[in-house]
Structures are given as structure tokens and as C-alpha cells.
Design a protein around this motif. Structure first.
Motif, PDB file in Angstrom:
ATOM      1  N   THR A  27      52.430  23.056-107.865  1.00  0.00           N
ATOM      2  CA  THR A  27      51.095  22.458-108.245  1.00  0.00           C
ATOM      3  C   THR A  27      51.501  22.484-109.672  1.00  0.00           C
ATOM      4  O   THR A  27      51.269  23.465-110.637  1.00  0.00           O
ATOM      5  CB  THR A  27      50.650  23.664-107.595  1.00  0.00           C
ATOM      6  N   GLY A  28      50.382  21.227-110.150  1.00  0.00           N
ATOM      7  CA  GLY A  28      49.909  21.257-111.777  1.00  0.00           C
ATOM      8  C   GLY A  28      48.942  20.509-112.494  1.00  0.00           C
ATOM      9  O   GLY A  28      48.469  19.214-111.352  1.00  0.00           O
TER      10      GLY A  28
ATOM     11  N   THR B 291      43.107  10.185-117.251  1.00  0.00           N
ATOM     12  CA  THR B 291      42.548  11.193-116.973  1.00  0.00           C
ATOM     13  C   THR B 291      43.234  12.667-116.342  1.00  0.00           C
ATOM     14  O   THR B 291      44.146  12.286-115.296  1.00  0.00           O
ATOM     15  CB  THR B 291      41.077  10.569-116.161  1.00  0.00           C
ATOM     16  N   VAL B 292      42.975  13.157-116.690  1.00  0.00           N
ATOM     17  CA  VAL B 292      44.164  14.646-116.689  1.00  0.00           C
ATOM     18  C   VAL B 292      43.400  15.531-115.323  1.00  0.00           C
ATOM     19  O   VAL B 292      42.008  15.400-114.708  1.00  0.00           O
ATOM     20  CB  VAL B 292      43.706  16.147-117.742  1.00  0.00           C
ATOM     21  N   ILE B 293      44.536  15.364-113.762  1.00  0.00           N
ATOM     22  CA  ILE B 293      44.107  15.572-113.013  1.00  0.00           C
ATOM     23  C   ILE B 293      44.429  16.413-112.336  1.00  0.00           C
ATOM     24  O   ILE B 293      46.475  16.620-112.732  1.00  0.00           O
ATOM     25  CB  ILE B 293      44.306  14.307-111.594  1.00  0.00           C
ATOM     26  N   LEU B 294      44.921  18.133-112.307  1.00  0.00           N
ATOM     27  CA  LEU B 294      44.565  18.940-111.666  1.00  0.00           C
ATOM     28  C   LEU B 294      44.884  18.556-110.183  1.00  0.00           C
ATOM     29  O   LEU B 294      44.049  18.725-109.609  1.00  0.00           O
ATOM     30  CB  LEU B 294      44.432  20.561-112.065  1.00  0.00           C
ATOM     31  N   ALA B 295      46.347  18.783-109.243  1.00  0.00           N
ATOM     32  CA  ALA B 295      46.370  19.151-108.155  1.00  0.00           C
ATOM     33  C   ALA B 295      47.380  19.653-107.432  1.00  0.00           C
ATOM     34  O   ALA B 295      48.263  20.332-108.142  1.00  0.00           O
ATOM     35  CB  ALA B 295      46.735  17.389-107.457  1.00  0.00           C
ATOM     36  N   SER B 296      47.402  20.154-106.149  1.00  0.00           N
ATOM     37  CA  SER B 296      48.579  20.625-105.360  1.00  0.00           C
ATOM     38  C   SER B 296      49.062  19.413-104.783  1.00  0.00           C
ATOM     39  O   SER B 296      48.275  19.057-103.662  1.00  0.00           O
ATOM     40  CB  SER B 296      48.070  21.555-104.140  1.00  0.00           C
TER      41      SER B 296
ATOM     42  N   GLU C 214      43.149  17.649-105.394  1.00  0.00           N
ATOM     43  CA  GLU C 214      42.935  17.816-106.762  1.00  0.00           C
ATOM     44  C   GLU C 214      41.833  19.122-106.431  1.00  0.00           C
ATOM     45  O   GLU C 214      40.956  19.403-105.060  1.00  0.00           O
ATOM     46  CB  GLU C 214      42.051  16.351-106.756  1.00  0.00           C
ATOM     47  N   TYR C 215      42.508  20.032-106.967  1.00  0.00           N
ATOM     48  CA  TYR C 215      41.645  20.651-107.647  1.00  0.00           C
ATOM     49  C   TYR C 215      40.959  21.342-109.156  1.00  0.00           C
ATOM     50  O   TYR C 215      41.112  20.463-110.211  1.00  0.00           O
ATOM     51  CB  TYR C 215      42.566  22.418-107.531  1.00  0.00           C
ATOM     52  N   GLU C 216      39.592  21.916-109.195  1.00  0.00           N
ATOM     53  CA  GLU C 216      39.188  22.581-110.439  1.00  0.00           C
ATOM     54  C   GLU C 216      40.364  23.573-111.342  1.00  0.00           C
ATOM     55  O   GLU C 216      40.319  24.464-111.118  1.00  0.00           O
ATOM     56  CB  GLU C 216      37.554  22.539-110.556  1.00  0.00           C
ATOM     57  N   ALA C 217      39.991  23.238-112.598  1.00  0.00           N
ATOM     58  CA  ALA C 217      40.823  24.245-113.333  1.00  0.00           C
ATOM     59  C   ALA C 217      39.679  24.967-113.384  1.00  0.00           C
ATOM     60  O   ALA C 217      38.577  25.751-113.014  1.00  0.00           O
ATOM     61  CB  ALA C 217      40.561  23.875-114.365  1.00  0.00           C
TER      62      ALA C 217
END
Length: 250
Positions: free
Chosen positions: A169-170, A229-234, A247-250
């Protein structure tokens, strides 16, 4: 340099006529050699094109915007993603746990490093037009695709598979088409990988009326990452391949 000169140089490299590192062989010399070469000896045809492939090894400078790895020449375009951090665009924390560079690098800096005689190892994703989509520097002691150490990203390596299994995750980092890194763990995307996004990736996607999820097309997701583009994901990973990316929101 004109495009026809570049095309001829690429063809020369493809058919083994370029001698790497020859100081006495200019681009014009190579063009003249191509003009006088016997097609029967080279096997070249007027319709010859480069093959989309991944190149791995020592990166060598041929001309501005042109490089060679393992006797295969390729070009760099304006949108080529260049990642260094070791010798090209060096930084204190410029290399990740997988031995790959983590610093965005510009073409001028990469060329200056190579022209200065510094040895740079890189993995290149080259398309069928002979143009690099990405150039990623790696530590010469680390082979691309080397499994992560047990415990990276909250999981463990599965014995006998050579790939990471677990949840990471990150922030996703783009390496090459279909190859990413999250929390220091490299993984690949398969045809059946389920990608759920809707925040920055596939922001205009259609939500499922029952779950509210947005299923994202791989090509659009990959292009979003490649554009920076910065994408946060598990990511659920099995044997180094993502089963799902959410994808998840910071």
C-alpha cells in the motif's frame, strides 16, 4: 539530426553494422556504410521496423537522443520517462530497495553523464517504432525484476516462485508499461488484474450502481501514471503479479 539519418542509424544497429564505442565512426560514416551495404549480406529490407521489446544492460551514447543497449539502438522522445538516481541524476536516496533508481531525470543530464564516461545500467521499454517509452537506471549488482526481500510491503516471498506475495500500500511508481512499484515492491499487471479507481485515474469513469466503484481500463490507468500523476493504491499481489489495484484518497 534529420529523421532519415536517425532511421538509417537504427537500421545499422539492428543488423549489427554499428561497432559500439568506435571513436572513429561518425554518424555520417554509418549512413554512407548503409548506402553501400549489400542487402543480401545484411538481410535488410526497405520495410524493416524495430520490434517492441524490453532492453536491459549497459546504456551507451550514440548521438543526441540516441542510445544503444546490447547492440540495439533506440531513440528518446519528449514524453520518454527517464528515471535515474544512481549515477544519472544521483541523489542520496536515489535507489529503491529493488535496486532501481527513483529520481526523475532529464535527457540532457543523462546524456552528459554518459558522455562523461560514466557507466549506467538501465532497463528500457522500447516500442515498435524504436522509441523508448521509459528508461530506468538500476544498480549493476541488481537484476531488473529481482524479488523483494521478505517483509517488504507487509507480505513475504513465496518459495519457488521468485515473486512477491502479499498486500502493498502506498504511492504507485511507474517503471514501464504494466510494471509498477509500491512501498518498495515491484509488481506487474496482468490482463485479468482488476483495477478500481475513480479519483485521479479514470476520474470520469462510470460508477457501478451497486458498489459505487469505478473499474479502470489498464491503458488509461497506465497513461495516468506515466504522465506523473500521483496515485495512492492498495495492491494485492500474488507471485509478483497484481490481482487487484485499488486507488484510495490520501
Amino acid at each position: 539530426m534529420k529523421r532519415d539519418v536517425r532511421t538509417t542509424t537504427l537500421a545499422l544497429a539492428t543488423f549489427g553494422l554499428v561497432v559500439i564505442g568506435s571513436a572513429g565512426c561518425s554518424t555520417q560514416d554509418m549512413v554512407e556504410a548503409a548506402a553501400s551495404a549489400d542487402p543480401a549480406q545484411t538481410g535488410a529490407t526497405s520495410g524493416t521496423e524495430a520490434e517492441a521489446q524490453n532492453l536491459t544492460g549497459e546504456l551507451e551514447f550514440l548521438a543526441p537522443g540516441e542510445f544503444i543497449i546490447d547492440d540495439q539502438a533506440f531513440f528518446v522522445a519528449e514524453d520518454t520517462q527517464i528515471t535515474g538516481g544512481i549515477y544519472a541524476c544521483p541523489a542520496d536516496d536515489g535507489v529503491g530497495p529493488d535496486g532501481r533508481g527513483t529520481v526523475e531525470c532529464d535527457l540532457e543530464s543523462l546524456e552528459a553523464t554518459l558522455q562523461g564516461g560514466t557507466v549506467v545500467f538501465a532497463e528500457v521499454a522500447m516500442n515498435e517504432d524504436g522509441i523508448a517509452e521509459s528508461i530506468t537506471e538500476y544498480d549493476e549488482d541488481s537484476e531488473p525484476g529481482t524479488p523483494e526481500e521478505p517483509g517488504q510491503g507487509g507480505g513475504e516471498d513465496t518459495p519457488g516462485t521468485g515473486g512477491f506475495t502479499g498486500t502493498a500500500t502506498g504511492e504507485l511508481e511507474y517503471r514501464a508499461p504494466g510494471e509498477y512499484v509500491v512501498d518498495g515492491t515491484s509488481f506487474y499487471v496482468a490482463e485479468d488484474t482488476l483495477i478500481t479507481a475513480g479519483i485521479y485515474a479514470c476520474a470520469d469513469g462510470v460508477q457501478d450502481p451497486d458498489t459505487g466503484n469505478v473499474t479502470c481500463d489498464f491503458d488509461e490507468f497506465d497513461a495516468t501514471l506515466a504522465n506523473g500523476t500521483v496515485i495512492l493504491a492498495s495492491v494485492e499481489i500474488v507471485d509478483g503479479i497484481a490481482g487487484s489495484i485499488t486507488e484510495y484518497e490520501a
